[in-house]
Write an enzyme that holds these catalytic residues in place. Structure first.
Site, mmCIF file in Angstrom:
data_model
loop_
_atom_site.group_PDB
_atom_site.id
_atom_site.type_symbol
_atom_site.label_atom_id
_atom_site.label_comp_id
_atom_site.label_asym_id
_atom_site.label_seq_id
_atom_site.Cartn_x
_atom_site.Cartn_y
_atom_site.Cartn_z
ATOM 1 C CB THR A 215 -0.509 6.306 0.494
ATOM 2 O OG1 THR A 215 -1.363 5.174 0.394
ATOM 3 C CG2 THR A 215 -1.101 7.444 -0.315
ATOM 4 C CB SER B 36 -0.892 -0.010 1.247
ATOM 5 O OG SER B 36 -0.106 -0.332 2.377
ATOM 6 C CB THR C 159 -4.681 5.459 7.537
ATOM 7 O OG1 THR C 159 -4.608 4.389 6.579
ATOM 8 C CG2 THR C 159 -5.258 4.924 8.827
ATOM 9 N N GLY C 160 -7.162 5.464 5.612
ATOM 10 C CA GLY C 160 -8.521 5.026 5.307
ATOM 11 C C GLY C 160 -9.009 5.639 4.011
ATOM 12 N NE ARG D 98 -8.537 7.855 -4.425
ATOM 13 C CZ ARG D 98 -7.976 7.581 -3.245
ATOM 14 N NH1 ARG D 98 -6.680 7.404 -3.157
ATOM 15 N NH2 ARG D 98 -8.717 7.488 -2.164
ATOM 16 C CB THR E 97 -1.768 6.032 4.203
ATOM 17 O OG1 THR E 97 -2.575 6.094 3.049
ATOM 18 C CG2 THR E 97 -0.908 7.268 4.322
HETATM 19 N N1 ASP Z 1 -5.887 7.306 2.564
HETATM 20 C C1 ASP Z 1 -5.369 6.554 1.456
HETATM 21 C C2 ASP Z 1 -6.065 6.946 0.206
HETATM 22 O O1 ASP Z 1 -7.265 7.125 0.213
HETATM 23 C C3 ASP Z 1 -5.436 5.087 1.622
HETATM 24 C C4 ASP Z 1 -5.345 4.557 3.018
HETATM 25 O O2 ASP Z 1 -4.745 5.118 3.884
HETATM 26 O O3 ASP Z 1 -5.945 3.517 3.279
HETATM 27 O O4 ASP Z 1 -5.428 7.037 -0.808
#
Ligand code: ASP
Length: 338
Positions: free
Chosen positions: A210, A90, A243-244, A220, A192
């Site tokens: 990330t 990731s 994160t997320g 994107r 991330t």
């Molecule tokens: N926040 C990151 C994104 O949307 C991914 C993650 O942290 O899970 O690109």
């Protein structure tokens, strides 16, 4: 005693935690940690990073700080470990590609003077966080994107390389068979690395890097390179990082809001919780709700730290002198069954 023993012990647990998360799909109990966060007070310096890959990242950042390096240099070196690790799917090299099979990277960094640098939609450069630092230091801008970011990176001496590993290419081809975009955060599609550092003097720096959401549309950009969304700090108050699902964090200016709540007197845990609640309220009838996960980490000027996530499964690595480098489970609002 922030020594190697802590790290080795916890790194072993951390690895177990990752494989458990990967193999148990929506298993909600983490086996990583015995500690549960709750407005803990750390000693300075203190480093806090998202997810299990935060352990080796913290270790490296800690060594850099102890060698007298700045918070910025410590972050670049620290998160550079998962960026270069093909097993971390990731971040950086080995990250999952977009739906066209391209690995595109987002990163940002911010220092205690509120100077910041970011790159988004950057391809073929293994260490986007290091390019973000160069944007901060060597340009009049905050963010460079796409081919412009790549051009700048090359001018700064970074070399272009293929970041799509065989494993990621295989997974992408499997994904293409159904081509269904439904991020399963906490399992394949998150992670991330965001890192916050508070040094001995109480000065704060932060960074995130990330490869973003797996199988995203080409072009994107998520929250991670956006100052105020994926990362924010105010050296008078504290710092927060996310994160997320980036779209949800951008919609709510997540990290900036966590810092503002700490300015108003909330502890890191309380501030993270309030923003997660806000994100939930804004999204409970939203199409993204089925797979929505967001998590925040935060630290304030006194060294109190915490975190909170919408759904279970989020954890973070904390390193300070007193307790060494360890994983802690985040508090959360709900399990994946809700
Ligand atoms: N926040 C990151 C994104 O949307 C991914 C993650 O942290 O899970 O690109």
């Amino acid at each position: 005693m922030g020594d190697r023993r802590h790290f080795i012990k916890n790194a072993a647990l951390g690895t177990l935690g990752v494989s458990t998360l990967l193999s148990c799909k929506r298993e909600t109990k983490s086996v990583v940690s015995t500690a549960v966060s709750g407005d803990k007070k750390g000693t300075k310096p203190l480093i806090i990073s998202t997810w299990n890959h935060g352990l080796p990242a913290n270790e490296e950042a800690w060594n850099q700080l102890k060698a007298g390096k700045s918070g910025l240099d410590a972050i670049v070196a620290g998160v550079g470990i998962p960026e270069a690790d093909p097993k971390v799917r990731s971040v950086g090299y080995g990250g999952y590609p977009d739906r066209e099979g391209k690995v595109t990277l987002d990163a940002c960094i911010m220092d205690s003077n509120s100077d910041c640098g970011a790159v988004s939609f950057l391809q073929n450069i293994k260490h986007p966080i290091a390019v973000a630092q160069k944007v901060l230091e060597n340009t009049p801008h905050v963010m460079l994107t796409g081919s412009g970011a790549l051009q700048f990176a090359k001018e700064q001496g970074f070399k272009e390389e293929n970041l799509l590993t065989e494993a990621s290419e295989k997974d992408w081809k499997n994904w293409l068979e159904k081509s269904k975009y439904q991020p399963v955060i906490n399992i394949e599609n998150h992670d991330t690395i965001s890192m916050l550092v508070i040094d001995e003097n109480g000065d704060i720096t932060g960074g995130c890097t990330t490869s973003g959401a797996a199988w995203k549309m080409h072009g994107r950009v998520g929250d991670s390179p956006i100052i105020g969304a994926g990362l924010f700090l105010d050296n008078e108050v504290g710092a927060a990082a996310a994160t997320g699902l980036g779209e949800a964090v951008i919609r709510t200016a997540g990290s900036a809001m966590v810092v503002e709540l700490m300015r108003q007197g909330k502890s890191p845990d309380e501030a993270c919780k309030e923003i997660v609640e806000r994100i939930y309220n804004k999204h409970k009838n939203h199409k993204d709700m089925e797979y929505l996960q967001v998590g925040f980490i935060a630290v304030n000027k006194t060294g109190e730290y915490g975190g909170y996530s919408l759904r279970s499964g989020f954890n973070y690595a904390v390193y300070d002198e007193e307790n060494g480098n360890r994983m802690e489970d985040s508090k959360f609002k709900m399990t994946w069954d809700n």
